[in-house]
Design an enzyme around this catalytic site. Structure first.
Site, PDB file in Angstrom:
ATOM      1  N   HIS A 108       0.879  -1.185   0.000  1.00 50.14           N
ATOM      2  CA  HIS A 108       0.000   0.000   0.000  1.00 50.14           C
ATOM      3  C   HIS A 108       0.918   1.237   0.000  1.00 50.14           C
ATOM      4  O   HIS A 108       1.751   1.381  -0.888  1.00 50.14           O
ATOM      5  CB  HIS A 108      -0.918  -0.098   1.229  1.00 50.14           C
ATOM      6  CG  HIS A 108      -2.078   0.858   1.283  1.00 50.14           C
ATOM      7  ND1 HIS A 108      -2.414   1.711   0.261  1.00 50.14           N
ATOM      8  CD2 HIS A 108      -2.978   1.113   2.278  1.00 50.14           C
ATOM      9  CE1 HIS A 108      -3.476   2.430   0.603  1.00 50.14           C
ATOM     10  NE2 HIS A 108      -3.829   2.091   1.838  1.00 50.14           N
ATOM     11  N   HIS A 139      -2.053  -2.424  -9.809  1.00 49.38           N
ATOM     12  CA  HIS A 139      -3.055  -1.839  -8.916  1.00 49.38           C
ATOM     13  C   HIS A 139      -4.261  -2.757  -8.812  1.00 49.38           C
ATOM     14  O   HIS A 139      -4.632  -3.394  -9.803  1.00 49.38           O
ATOM     15  CB  HIS A 139      -3.493  -0.458  -9.430  1.00 49.38           C
ATOM     16  CG  HIS A 139      -4.114   0.357  -8.351  1.00 49.38           C
ATOM     17  ND1 HIS A 139      -5.437   0.216  -8.018  1.00 49.38           N
ATOM     18  CD2 HIS A 139      -3.585   1.257  -7.505  1.00 49.38           C
ATOM     19  CE1 HIS A 139      -5.692   1.025  -7.005  1.00 49.38           C
ATOM     20  NE2 HIS A 139      -4.583   1.668  -6.667  1.00 49.38           N
ATOM     21  N   ASP A 185       2.679   5.436  -6.636  1.00 43.08           N
ATOM     22  CA  ASP A 185       3.956   5.421  -5.919  1.00 43.08           C
ATOM     23  C   ASP A 185       5.163   5.410  -6.847  1.00 43.08           C
ATOM     24  O   ASP A 185       6.271   5.715  -6.423  1.00 43.08           O
ATOM     25  CB  ASP A 185       4.011   4.197  -4.992  1.00 43.08           C
ATOM     26  CG  ASP A 185       2.916   4.272  -3.949  1.00 43.08           C
ATOM     27  OD1 ASP A 185       2.848   5.285  -3.252  1.00 43.08           O
ATOM     28  OD2 ASP A 185       2.113   3.324  -3.846  1.00 43.08           O
TER      29      ASP A 185
END
Ligand code: COA
Length: 393
Positions: free
Chosen positions: A224, A263, A319
């Site tokens: 995460h 994802h 990210d």
């Protein structure tokens, strides 16, 4: 009676567990919307505090309302003195996400609204959490480096003040704006793991601080929010690597993941990654650093390799490019995930209020899924309890 549906071991993928009015994702088309507004428009035209207002209240504020909201946040920035004192006694190598999580109950203890369960009180507590998260991260960073935490500067915006409290230097407007855009892009993301954790905890009627502490714990994991720090670690390791495609191939062959790619919801490029990629390029041009080029090479090698394996949906997520962006802004690697939390606390609080006050559903309801028992079973009478003396024989 509620219909019983059996889904097991799927990480709840594709299972709708609640209604929400806070945000919306179209994973196929790569669209993210906060309260009706596309994140690209918000990143272009808005500020983080305006977005926090939008998420919490459901509408974009007029000038006067926004000024009042920002004033309340500015006035709530200072940390209780006992927190600074305890920071000085904590191990200097403590992980900043652990420090942030441990700070949440410390903030709760000083909150005059803690026992007030009204919506207004929850809203005030949300404001204080949003205001104080940057102060906690900055104060911890300075304390672990043997420096005194700096007082907030009321003349500075939310993002500029964080950079000031962190580095002890007033940031230029552009740097503060870049950070503000990053905060806008990370502010909410529907029922991600940390938001679900927050909502699940407050569904027990626990207070907002308990929910937010759970969210920080969930965010810290490398699948995460912790992924940004892992991406930066990968970039540093690959700085002088000549064969990027070979490295990616070997990594996937060994069963490891390429951090920052893939994802649970997006089947195309994460819209936040698209925006952050451009930002990484601009920052690279400004600072003369080549992290953007390296990231692009890894992205391309990853896309090629995933395509060969029939997994075209694995593409850069938020990210992947936030890591080089933060790095070029002088943010240490282990503060990248805390910065994610500085932003996401606005989304968490919005979801917590929505959950507590059933703003998108009929009534508040405790989450209570089931698990199928697959352990030892000797029938309903239970297994025979063996006394210790017998077990030791
Ligand atoms: C985020 C993530 C957990 C989502 O995964 P998901 O698609 O919902 O489901 P899974 O974790 O089961 O992955 C499905 C398959 O794709 C593979 N996969 C997904 N992301 C991958 C990645 N980044 N690198 C290598 N393989 C990946 C998995 O290994 C799995 O393969 P398998 O079916 O052969 O076992 C996953 O993409 C990941 O671990 N990414 C890297 C960590 C990261 O960047 N996290 C931040 C998310 S914002």
């Amino acid at each position: 009676m509620a219909q019983v549906v059996n889904f097991k071991n799927t990480g709840l993928r594709g299972v709708t567990v609640a209604d929400t009015k806070v945000s919306f994702i179209d994973g196929e088309k790569g669209v993210l919307i906060y309260r009706g507004y596309r994140i690209e428009d918000l990143a272009e035209h808005s500020t983080f505090t305006e977005v926090a207002h939008l998420l919490l209240n459901g509408f974009l504020p007029g000038r006067e309302l926004l000024e009042d909201f920002e004033k309340q946040i500015r006035e709530a920035r200072a940390l209780p003195e006992y927190m600074i004192e305890s920071f000085r006694k904590w191990p200097k190598d403590a992980k900043p996400m652990d420090v942030l999580q441990a700070s949440v109950p410390l903030l709760a203890m000083a909150d005059p609204d803690l026992s007030d369960e009204s919506r207004e009180a929850n809203f005030r507590m949300a404001l204080r959490l949003i205001a104080r998260f940057p102060a906690v991260v900055a104060a911890w960073h300075r304390t672990r480096n043997g420096l005194d935490p700096l007082p907030p500067d009321p003349s500075l915006s939310h993002s500029a003040n964080f950079l000031w409290q962190l580095h002890g230097k007033k940031p230029d407007e552009e740097a503060a704006r870049y950070l503000d855009i990053c905060l806008i892009l990370h502010a909410d993301h529907t029922f991600n793991a940390s938001t679900f954790a927050c909502r699940e905890v407050v569904s027990t009627r626990a207070h907002i601080y308990a929910g937010v502490a759970a969210g920080i714990g969930a965010l810290s994991g490398s699948l995460h929010g912790g992924a940004n720090a892992e991406v930066m670690k990968m970039l540093v390791e690959l700085e002088f690597e000549k064969d990027i495609p070979g490295w990616v191939k070997a990594r996937l062959e060994s069963g490891d993941r390429v951090m920052g790619m893939g994802h649970a919801v997006y089947k195309t490029m994460d819209p936040r990654a698209k925006y952050l990629k451009q930002m990484a390029q601009k920052l690279g041009e400004k600072t003369g650093q080549r992290w953007h080029e390296l990231s692009s090479q890894i992205e391309q090698a990853g896309l090629d390799e995933f395509r060969r394996r029939g997994k075209t949906e694995i593409q850069p997520n938020v990210d992947f490019y936030s890591a080089p962006v933060y790095h070029m802004m002088g943010i240490p690697r282990d503060l990248m995930t805390p910065i994610f939390a500085i932003s996401r606390v606005s989304g968490w609080c919005s979801h917590i209020i929505e959950e507590k006050f059933a703003e998108a559903q009929e009534k508040p309801q405790l989450y209570r899924p089931q698990a199928e028992y697959v352990g030892q079973y000797c029938g309903l009478m239970g297994c025979e309890y063996e006394p210790m003396e017998e077990r030791d024989k």
